[in-house]
Structure formats: structure tokens, C-alpha cells
Scaffold this motif. Structure first.
Motif, PDB file in Angstrom:
ATOM      1  N   ARG A 183       0.698  -1.121   0.358  1.00  0.00           N
ATOM      2  CA  ARG A 183      -0.238   0.202   0.168  1.00  0.00           C
ATOM      3  C   ARG A 183       1.186   1.731   0.136  1.00  0.00           C
ATOM      4  O   ARG A 183       0.712   2.900  -0.564  1.00  0.00           O
ATOM      5  N   GLN A 184       2.547   1.576   1.189  1.00  0.00           N
ATOM      6  CA  GLN A 184       2.712   1.970   0.775  1.00  0.00           C
ATOM      7  C   GLN A 184       3.542   2.232  -0.904  1.00  0.00           C
ATOM      8  O   GLN A 184       3.426   4.127  -1.037  1.00  0.00           O
ATOM      9  N   ILE A 185       4.059   1.467  -1.105  1.00  0.00           N
ATOM     10  CA  ILE A 185       4.434   1.553  -2.621  1.00  0.00           C
ATOM     11  C   ILE A 185       3.908   2.564  -3.246  1.00  0.00           C
ATOM     12  O   ILE A 185       4.057   3.293  -4.299  1.00  0.00           O
ATOM     13  N   MET A 186       1.963   2.101  -3.483  1.00  0.00           N
ATOM     14  CA  MET A 186       0.912   2.884  -3.923  1.00  0.00           C
ATOM     15  C   MET A 186       1.087   3.485  -3.842  1.00  0.00           C
ATOM     16  O   MET A 186       0.788   4.841  -5.035  1.00  0.00           O
ATOM     17  N   ARG A 187       1.072   4.431  -2.716  1.00  0.00           N
ATOM     18  CA  ARG A 187       0.408   5.586  -2.390  1.00  0.00           C
ATOM     19  C   ARG A 187       1.828   6.518  -3.145  1.00  0.00           C
ATOM     20  O   ARG A 187       1.538   7.450  -3.330  1.00  0.00           O
ATOM     21  N   ASP A 188       2.954   5.625  -2.264  1.00  0.00           N
ATOM     22  CA  ASP A 188       4.266   6.805  -3.251  1.00  0.00           C
ATOM     23  C   ASP A 188       4.058   7.247  -4.310  1.00  0.00           C
ATOM     24  O   ASP A 188       4.875   7.988  -4.953  1.00  0.00           O
ATOM     25  N   ALA A 189       4.131   5.974  -5.180  1.00  0.00           N
ATOM     26  CA  ALA A 189       3.990   6.268  -6.406  1.00  0.00           C
ATOM     27  C   ALA A 189       2.811   7.043  -7.253  1.00  0.00           C
ATOM     28  O   ALA A 189       3.235   8.138  -7.860  1.00  0.00           O
ATOM     29  N   PHE A 190       1.961   7.015  -7.014  1.00  0.00           N
ATOM     30  CA  PHE A 190       0.576   7.254  -7.669  1.00  0.00           C
ATOM     31  C   PHE A 190      -0.720   8.502  -6.701  1.00  0.00           C
ATOM     32  O   PHE A 190      -1.128   9.125  -6.650  1.00  0.00           O
ATOM     33  N   GLY A 191       0.142   8.726  -5.162  1.00  0.00           N
ATOM     34  CA  GLY A 191      -0.711   9.901  -4.316  1.00  0.00           C
ATOM     35  C   GLY A 191      -1.821   9.049  -3.470  1.00  0.00           C
ATOM     36  O   GLY A 191      -2.162   8.281  -3.377  1.00  0.00           O
ATOM     37  N   GLU A 192      -2.766  10.175  -3.183  1.00  0.00           N
ATOM     38  CA  GLU A 192      -4.100   9.442  -2.520  1.00  0.00           C
ATOM     39  C   GLU A 192      -4.551   8.526  -3.579  1.00  0.00           C
ATOM     40  O   GLU A 192      -5.397   9.616  -4.632  1.00  0.00           O
ATOM     41  N   VAL A 193      -5.621   7.784  -3.159  1.00  0.00           N
ATOM     42  CA  VAL A 193      -6.423   7.909  -4.032  1.00  0.00           C
ATOM     43  C   VAL A 193      -8.204   7.731  -4.201  1.00  0.00           C
ATOM     44  O   VAL A 193      -8.498   7.748  -2.334  1.00  0.00           O
ATOM     45  N   ASP A 194      -8.563   8.064  -4.705  1.00  0.00           N
ATOM     46  CA  ASP A 194     -10.626   8.109  -4.384  1.00  0.00           C
ATOM     47  C   ASP A 194     -10.967   7.380  -4.195  1.00  0.00           C
ATOM     48  O   ASP A 194     -11.068   6.385  -5.585  1.00  0.00           O
ATOM     49  N   PRO A 195     -12.145   7.470  -3.243  1.00  0.00           N
ATOM     50  CA  PRO A 195     -12.969   6.502  -2.705  1.00  0.00           C
ATOM     51  C   PRO A 195     -13.689   6.060  -3.810  1.00  0.00           C
ATOM     52  O   PRO A 195     -14.783   5.137  -3.986  1.00  0.00           O
ATOM     53  N   ALA A 196     -13.759   6.962  -4.664  1.00  0.00           N
ATOM     54  CA  ALA A 196     -15.202   6.812  -6.063  1.00  0.00           C
ATOM     55  C   ALA A 196     -14.596   5.488  -6.988  1.00  0.00           C
ATOM     56  O   ALA A 196     -15.035   4.939  -7.286  1.00  0.00           O
TER      57      ALA A 196
END
Length: 524
Positions: free
Chosen positions: A241-254
Motif C-alpha cells: 500500500r505504501q508503494i502504491m501511495r508513493d507512486a500515485f498519491g492519494e486514492v479517490d474512494p470513487a
């Protein structure tokens, strides 16, 4: 899988024939527009992973091949492999095997061939792979849909869906790739999914994200999984999850990417473009399909009704062993625990020792394509077929039947537990444990030379730089041909490992320099 099986068996002195129903070698990596034949999508990038760990163990991709190569690169690579090892005379293309049976008296195998006389063999490797029968969801009212309803197997070119409203069913790597390929062609693209997913970038710090996986990491992973599996799973999921956030930023709940299934149950989706396409609304996220209500209308589980011209089901495949007599079909006796688990999806579950050897005829029947963990499929098939060749040549042996059965029972229990949590791949095995067995069985000498014995200390003392690259550098497939052992080693393995490590370090340095340059500009 069949290509490397033929090569490794020939290397041990067997007289080998490889049967292939297509008119070409290369399997699904050879693009064909025939919708009844599985082939790679004809788009720019192959859903393949990067080339370091993905190649065969003694035949790396040519220098200069893009790290994330195209499907055409992979097809050319396979053709080059066949020619390099002079395998073409050992294959019979355009030959359809209809069934395989065993003579109880002689123990030999009868291979029945379409429109040709049957032939007899001493041993059989079933290398048909895991992508045999497409799994199509049973949608209510599907017969009322006037649009196009297909499995991803029938998707060949995005241009065929120009101007159409398309629903892609399934948020996995195939669904992501097809949705991305449709951008710029379809007028509206939606991904329909029931659960979230972890999205991973192809590159981290300028190098493939999987370059962080080293031999030491795999060994430590095995130790942690054995002693504190619950903690290990928490750490893996948090890191992903951290790698995902570092790469793409915050995830939209939508986008409905949360909650995601555990990385032990579902593979992360590897894509550099999916999040960007969600963010720009080129692709939208919708809930699952409840039913088709007539015409082009679809009712979703959210209660919303949408219209679509095409629905592409990226819902996977199931293996099929019906070529064999029931006695030798490893999935012929249903596992009640497996079938009861929601994640089984009515797929066959093969009971095989180490997911390779038949339990009823291990001395003459083996399978490729039933072993899986996150690494290159070509490399896995290479290692598994080396194990088969070493056992059948008499250079290695299998344990007694009760010990093999104990492993099979333990593996089934583990997979069934995962299947209660999600649609786990039935072929999934614990990486460190399986590789340890394969190392000993194939005689690759890895455990001896990087372990705690005298050969390990000698390797560390004499080859300090290479030792560090092997232990902590990017995990390369040629590593399995580096050391002398029963199987044939490859003289070029050392140079290739050093080349890959240099390339990765150069890319990291270049990425860091670019980052510093950008930071400097921003400060100014």
C-alpha cells in the motif's frame, strides 16, 4: 513451458517429442486474430513483468531489450530460444493430441493424435499451461443482451471497439490492460469489480519495482512466513500500500480500490496508467453486474442501470487435464474443502507433489504450469522441468509416497484456507520452500554456495562482489545456472548477473540525479 521442457529433457539425454496444436512455437505470445485461440493482446506492452527474472535461466533477453518489453519482443525471444538450442526438429506443430492413456502391463503411455496413428512413449510431461478453459460468469438475463458479451480471450484489438460503450469485468492485470488499451478507441470505458486492488507501478526509483526482490529477501520471507505468518502478511500488505501511495498519491474512494484483498490472495495490478486514467475519468469504476435487463441495459449491484455495447469478461481461466484417463487426472477426485471455498470458483484443483509430479505415476508423468508465485513464468517452468529431467534420469530421487502425500495434504489445506478469503490461484506455492526443494532436486547448487557450509564461506571469501550481487542485487533468472551442479550450468551467468546489477545501479543513479535536479529547480 513445452519449449523449455523439451530443451531440458534433451539436455539429460532423453529422446523427446513435443506436440503443439498450433502451427507455430511460442504459445500465447504469438499474436493471432483467431478469437478461439488464446494469444497476447496486440498492444504496445506485454503483461510480462520485466526481463531480468522473466527469462529462461540460460538465455537472457538480448542486451538493449526494453526492461518492460513488448509482446513482439517476447515472441521473437521464444523463437530465438528454439533456434539457439536447435529444438525445431523435436517439435511436431499443427498436431492435436486428443487423449493420453497408460498400458497397465508395460507402464508405457499411448498418445492418441487427431487424424494420425497413436504413438507410444515411456514418459509424458503435460505442459499445456494454466490457460485452458475460459471462465465466463453466469449472468442473469445474458441471453437478453443485444450487445457483444465475450471473454477476454476473444479481445484482440481495441480498434474493434471504436466508439462503443465498453464494460470490462474484473479488476486484475488483464482487465487493467484491456481497459487501458481501449482508451482513445471506446467512447466510454468502465471496470466492473466487486473488491478493491493494490495498484503497483512498473518502476520505482527509475528501476523495476520487483528489482527490490533479492535472494536474501526471498530467504527472509520464508523464515518470517514460517514463524510469524500473520505478522508477515500485515507487513507485506502495508508495504504494498505504501508503494502504491508513493507512486500515485492519494486514492479517490470513487475508484473503489479499498478494501483490497491481501497480496497473499490476489496479485497486485501492475500498471503505470490505470490510476491516471481513473483520475482523468477516461476509465470509471462501477460495481458488479447483477443482471442484464434487455437490449443494451445492465443493472449493477449498486442498483444503478447503465447501457453498454460490449462487455468483456476478464475473469480468468481454469486448467483442464481431461486429456488423461481419470486415474491419472490429478484433479479427478474433487476436494470438498476446495469446492466449498468461495475463491475456488469451481476450478479444478490438481493434487501433485510439489505441484509438479503425478501422485499415481511420478516416475513417468509430470506437469508444468501448476506452480506459481510472483516471479517469471518462463523461469519457473525452466526450474520445474530441470527437476523433472533430473528425477527421471535417476540423478535425483523423490521421497517415499507417504512423505509426498503429506506435502500434498499440507498444500491443499493451505490453498483452501486462502480460497476462503479470495480467488487464489490454485497453483500458488510458498516461494522459499518450493525453491529450496527445486534447488536440491534439480541440483542447482545454490543452497551449497550461498548457505552456511564451507562452499558458502568460500564463495563469500573469493567472490565478495559477486556474492553481494547474488544476495542483495536484483533477482535474475540466470542465478539458477551460476553454480556447478548436477544440471548443466551456464558459463555466461556471472557476466549477466554483473551486467544487470550495473544497469540497475546506473538507472537508480540517473533517477536520483533527475530527482535532485527537479528539487533544485523547485527550490529556486
Amino acid at each position: 513451458m513445452g519449449i523449455v521442457a523439451v530443451k531440458n529433457l534433451l539436455e539429460e539425454g532423453f529422446d523427446v517429442v513435443g506436440f503443439e496444436r498450433s502451427s507455430y512455437s511460442g504459445g500465447l505470445w504469438h499474436f493471432t486474430e483467431d478469437e478461439d485461440t488464446l494469444s497476447i493482446i496486440e498492444c504496445e506492452w506485454a503483461d510480462f513483468g520485466h526481463t531480468y527474472p522473466a527469462s529462461y535461466t540460460d538465455f537472457p533477453f538480448p542486451v538493449g531489450t526494453p526492461t518492460f518489453c513488448t509482446a513482439k519482443h517476447v515472441q521473437d525471444y521464444l523463437e530465438a530460444y528454439v533456434d539457439h538450442f536447435h529444438l525445431r526438429p523435436h517439435f511436431r506443430l499443427s498436431t492435436v493430441v486428443t487423449s493420453i492413456s497408460r498400458d497397465q502391463d508395460s507402464g508405457r503411455w499411448r498418445v492418441n493424435i487427431e487424424e494420425q496413428p497413436s504413438e507410444w512413449f515411456d514418459k509424458v510431461v503435460v505442459a499445456t499451461g494454466p490457460h485452458i478453459k475460459p471462465m465466463m460468469p453466469a449472468f442473469e438475463g445474458a441471453d437478453l443482451f443485444t450487445g457483444r458479451l465475450i471473454h477476454s480471450k476473444g479481445f484482440k484489438k481495441p480498434e474493434a471497439f471504436a466508439g462503443q460503450r465498453v464494460v470490462v469485468v474484473g479488476l486484475g492485470n488483464t482487465g487493467s490492460d484491456i481497459a487501458d488499451a481501449l482508451v482513445g478507441h471506446a467512447s466510454n470505458i468502465s471496470i466492473s469489480h466487486h473488491h478493491g486492488a493494490v495498484i503497483m507501478p512498473r518502476l520505482l526509483d527509475g528501476v523495476p519495482a520487483t528489482s527490490r526482490i533479492s535472494y536474501r529477501f526471498i530467504q527472509l520471507q520464508g523464515i518470517i512466513n514460517r514463524w510469524v505468518p500473520t505478522l508477515a502478511e500485515i507487513v507485506y500488505n502495508k508495504a504494498a500500500r505504501q508503494i502504491m501511495r508513493d507512486a500515485f498519491g492519494e486514492v479517490d474512494p470513487a475508484w473503489r480500490l479499498d478494501p483490497a484483498l491481501s497480496v497473499l490472495v490476489a496479485n497486485p495490478v501492475v500498471s503505470d496508467t490505470l490510476i491516471a486514467n481513473f483520475r482523468s475519468k477516461a476509465i470509471s469504476s462501477i460495481t458488479g453486474i447483477r443482471r442484464f435487463t434487455g437490449g443494451r441495459r445492465i443493472e449493477l449491484t449498486s442498483g444503478e442501470t447503465i447501457e453498454a455495447d460490449a462487455v468483456i469478461c476478464c475473469t480468468g481461466y481454469k486448467n483442464d487435464f481431461s486429456l488423461l484417463d481419470k486415474e491419472y487426472d490429478p484433479s479427478s477426485t474433487p476436494s470438498i474443502s476446495w469446492l466449498k471455498a468461495p475463491g475456488s470458483k469451481d476450478r479444478p484443483y490438481p493434487r501433485l507433489y510439489q505441484n509438479v509430479f503425478s501422485m499415481t505415476a511420478p516416475d513417468s508423468l509430470a506437469f508444468l504450469g501448476c506452480v506459481w508465485f510472483v516471479t517469471g513464468a518462463f523461469c519457473l517452468a525452466d526450474i520445474a522441468s530441470m527437476c523433472i529431467a533430473q528425477v527421471w534420469s535417476g540423478k535425483a530421487s523423490l521421497p517415499p509416497q507417504p512423505e509426498m502425500q503429506q506435502w500434498v495434504d499440507k498444500q491443499e489445506k493451505r490453498i483452501c484456507a486462502l480460497a476462503w478469503r479470495g480467488a487464489v490461484i490454485p497453483a500458488t506455492v510458498p516461494p522459499s520452500e518450493w525453491l529450496s526443494w527445486a534447488d536440491q532436486t534439480a541440483g542447482m547448487g545454490v543452497g551449497e554456495h550461498v548457505g552456511w557450509g564451507w562452499k558458502g564461506w568460500l564463495f563469500w571469501w573469493r567472490e565478495r562482489t559477486l556474492w553481494r550481487m547474488v544476495m542483495d542485487g536484483p533477482f535474475t533468472s540466470v542465478f539458477w545456472r551460476l553454480f556447478p551442479g548436477r544440471r548443466k550450468c551456464w558459463d555466461g551467468a556471472r557476466a549477466e548477473i554483473m551486467r544487470v546489477n550495473r544497469e540497475v545501479e546506473e538507472r537508480r543513479a540517473k533517477a536520483k540525479l533527475a530527482e535532485m535536479s527537479n528539487d533544485s529547480k523547485f527550490s529556486w
